[in-house]
Design a protein around this motif. Structure first.
Motif, PDB file in Angstrom:
ATOM      1  N   LEU A 104       0.917  -1.226  -0.173  1.00 26.60           N
ATOM      2  CA  LEU A 104       0.081   0.052   0.027  1.00 26.60           C
ATOM      3  C   LEU A 104       0.884   1.271   0.010  1.00 26.60           C
ATOM      4  O   LEU A 104       1.735   1.435   0.844  1.00 26.60           O
ATOM      5  N   GLU A 105       0.555   2.351  -0.924  1.00 29.52           N
ATOM      6  CA  GLU A 105       1.455   3.442  -0.985  1.00 29.52           C
ATOM      7  C   GLU A 105       0.253   4.578  -1.203  1.00 29.52           C
ATOM      8  O   GLU A 105      -0.674   4.213  -1.944  1.00 29.52           O
ATOM      9  N   PHE A 106       1.035   5.819  -0.999  1.00 29.09           N
ATOM     10  CA  PHE A 106       0.045   7.047  -1.046  1.00 29.09           C
ATOM     11  C   PHE A 106       0.730   8.217  -1.712  1.00 29.09           C
ATOM     12  O   PHE A 106       1.924   8.320  -1.312  1.00 29.09           O
ATOM     13  N   ARG A 107       0.055   8.673  -2.735  1.00 25.09           N
ATOM     14  CA  ARG A 107       0.614   9.788  -3.546  1.00 25.09           C
ATOM     15  C   ARG A 107      -0.215  11.133  -3.529  1.00 25.09           C
ATOM     16  O   ARG A 107      -1.259  10.884  -3.630  1.00 25.09           O
ATOM     17  N   ARG A 108       0.279  12.272  -3.788  1.00 23.81           N
ATOM     18  CA  ARG A 108      -0.473  13.355  -3.984  1.00 23.81           C
ATOM     19  C   ARG A 108      -0.872  13.419  -5.376  1.00 23.81           C
ATOM     20  O   ARG A 108       0.153  13.086  -6.433  1.00 23.81           O
ATOM     21  N   ALA A 109      -2.219  13.795  -5.813  1.00 29.56           N
ATOM     22  CA  ALA A 109      -2.348  14.068  -7.282  1.00 29.56           C
ATOM     23  C   ALA A 109      -3.765  14.783  -7.244  1.00 29.56           C
ATOM     24  O   ALA A 109      -4.716  14.697  -6.143  1.00 29.56           O
ATOM     25  N   ASP A 110      -3.912  15.482  -8.175  1.00 28.93           N
ATOM     26  CA  ASP A 110      -5.175  16.150  -8.475  1.00 28.93           C
ATOM     27  C   ASP A 110      -6.050  15.507  -9.436  1.00 28.93           C
ATOM     28  O   ASP A 110      -5.728  15.140 -10.454  1.00 28.93           O
ATOM     29  N   LEU A 111      -7.179  15.072  -8.905  1.00 27.31           N
ATOM     30  CA  LEU A 111      -7.855  14.238  -9.910  1.00 27.31           C
ATOM     31  C   LEU A 111      -8.632  14.935 -10.975  1.00 27.31           C
ATOM     32  O   LEU A 111      -9.043  14.004 -11.965  1.00 27.31           O
ATOM     33  N   ALA A 112      -8.596  16.241 -11.254  1.00 29.43           N
ATOM     34  CA  ALA A 112      -8.966  16.800 -12.620  1.00 29.43           C
ATOM     35  C   ALA A 112      -8.004  16.632 -13.525  1.00 29.43           C
ATOM     36  O   ALA A 112      -8.562  16.603 -14.617  1.00 29.43           O
ATOM     37  N   ASP A 113      -6.721  16.312 -13.220  1.00 29.42           N
ATOM     38  CA  ASP A 113      -5.839  15.975 -14.334  1.00 29.42           C
ATOM     39  C   ASP A 113      -5.020  14.542 -14.121  1.00 29.42           C
ATOM     40  O   ASP A 113      -4.125  14.407 -14.910  1.00 29.42           O
ATOM     41  N   TRP A 114      -5.578  13.890 -13.307  1.00 33.29           N
ATOM     42  CA  TRP A 114      -4.697  12.655 -13.246  1.00 33.29           C
ATOM     43  C   TRP A 114      -4.823  11.748 -14.243  1.00 33.29           C
ATOM     44  O   TRP A 114      -6.007  11.522 -14.826  1.00 33.29           O
ATOM     45  N   LEU A 115      -3.780  11.025 -14.604  1.00 30.21           N
ATOM     46  CA  LEU A 115      -3.804  10.078 -15.912  1.00 30.21           C
ATOM     47  C   LEU A 115      -3.017   8.758 -15.481  1.00 30.21           C
ATOM     48  O   LEU A 115      -2.071   8.702 -14.678  1.00 30.21           O
ATOM     49  N   PRO A 116      -3.557   7.768 -15.654  1.00 32.47           N
ATOM     50  CA  PRO A 116      -3.026   6.337 -15.393  1.00 32.47           C
ATOM     51  C   PRO A 116      -1.520   6.295 -16.088  1.00 32.47           C
ATOM     52  O   PRO A 116      -1.368   6.607 -17.219  1.00 32.47           O
ATOM     53  N   GLU A 117      -0.495   6.183 -15.011  1.00 25.55           N
ATOM     54  CA  GLU A 117       1.078   6.095 -15.479  1.00 25.55           C
ATOM     55  C   GLU A 117       1.104   5.003 -15.834  1.00 25.55           C
ATOM     56  O   GLU A 117       2.623   4.509 -16.538  1.00 25.55           O
ATOM     57  N   GLU A 118       0.295   3.871 -15.819  1.00 24.93           N
ATOM     58  CA  GLU A 118       0.808   2.354 -16.340  1.00 24.93           C
ATOM     59  C   GLU A 118      -0.615   1.641 -16.241  1.00 24.93           C
ATOM     60  O   GLU A 118      -1.772   2.024 -15.899  1.00 24.93           O
TER      61      GLU A 118
END
Length: 285
Positions: A104-118
């Protein structure tokens, strides 16, 4: 945050208007807030990856993200959120290896521009997309980021016309408060109805399961509906008032009185109906 509405969980809009979140206040109603996610989780089909790769959008304090590790113990799970307060709580409480060999890990991201990186096997969100006005525009890119047979699943509050939220919107737009708070109580009118979510995902070629449920929650304690919204819908309002304690107290008193009339306390607690909308969209394998 997801959030989650009504509205639960964390915001995803950047800029000075982004609410400040209080994980401790949010978790005061953790059992009621987690129940819709448990119901959503029960309808998600088996995932194609071994081990699965999972993204939780708007993970909030991480308590429901951890439930994903119970369902898929070997999965690599990342919770994404914009709130530093929520991420700090999630990281401190839940990050690291899981009992089944996953992580389990946690990262900062804005869902308005989040894109799947994999490629992901599951992209899931619990009561967070209500904070993202353009979230339907992301469905195509999010489903494209799934492996064949992968799933996009989410639930959002559907009670923005309920007294709790309608009265907050009216209060923020009233003569006394509109100069400082106009519009801050009505964030959720961009949410789709179930039929529109169904149409959007069938248009993307997904197998879709869409439903809604109204939970008649029995809350305990003094002014429990006010206590609930202090953790969610009131966050943008309280953030806008900042350190003006006198103004915050005055608004909370006015809002509390409206809530007491709309949600009277009964002999065993206060009934707080809460409508939720659920979507499980599976990409063709």
């Amino acid at each position: 945050m997801h959030s989650d509405t009504a509205q639960d969980r964390t915001p995803t809009a950047t800029g000075p208007s982004a609410p400040t979140w209080d994980p401790q206040q949010y978790l005061r109603h953790a059992e009621h807030r987690a129940r819709p996610f448990v119901d959503l989780l029960a309808r998600i089909p088996e995932l194609p990856g071994r081990p699965a790769r999972i993204a939780d959008l708007g993970c909030g304090p991480g308590n429901v993200t951890a439930l994903l590790a119970d369902r898929w113990p070997q999965a690599r799970i990342t919770g994404f959120d914009l709130s530093p307060e929520m991420l700090r709580r999630a990281t401190d409480e839940y990050s690291g290896p899981t009992a089944g060999g996953g992580v389990l890990e946690f990262r900062r991201a804005d869902l308005a521009d989040w894109l799947p990186e994999e490629p992901y096997d599951l992209i899931v969100s619990n009561a967070a997309l209500q904070w993202v006005p353009n979230h339907p525009a992301s469905f195509a890119v999010w489903t494209n980021g799934l492996r064949p047979g992968g799933t996009l699943a989410f639930q959002v509050p559907g009670n923005f016309t309920a007294p709790s939220h309608a009265m907050l919107a009216e209060l923020c737009d009233s003569p006394r408060w509109r100069a400082r708070l106009a519009g801050l109580g009505a964030h959720y009118v961009h949410l789709c109805e179930p039929a529109e979510y169904l149409a959007r995902f069938t248009g993307l070629g997904c197998a879709v399961d869409v439903w809604e449920t109204t939970y008649h929650q029995l809350l305990q304690g003094p002014d429990p509906v006010l206590d609930w919204v202090k953790g969610t819908a009131l966050r943008p309002v309280l953030t806008a008032l900042g350190d003006d304690r006198e103004a915050a107290d005055a608004l909370l008193t006015e809002y509390r009185d409206l809530l007491r009339a709309a949600y009277p306390t009964g002999p065993r607690g206060t009934v707080f109906p809460f409508r939720r909308i659920f979507v499980v969209a599976r990409k063709d394998g």
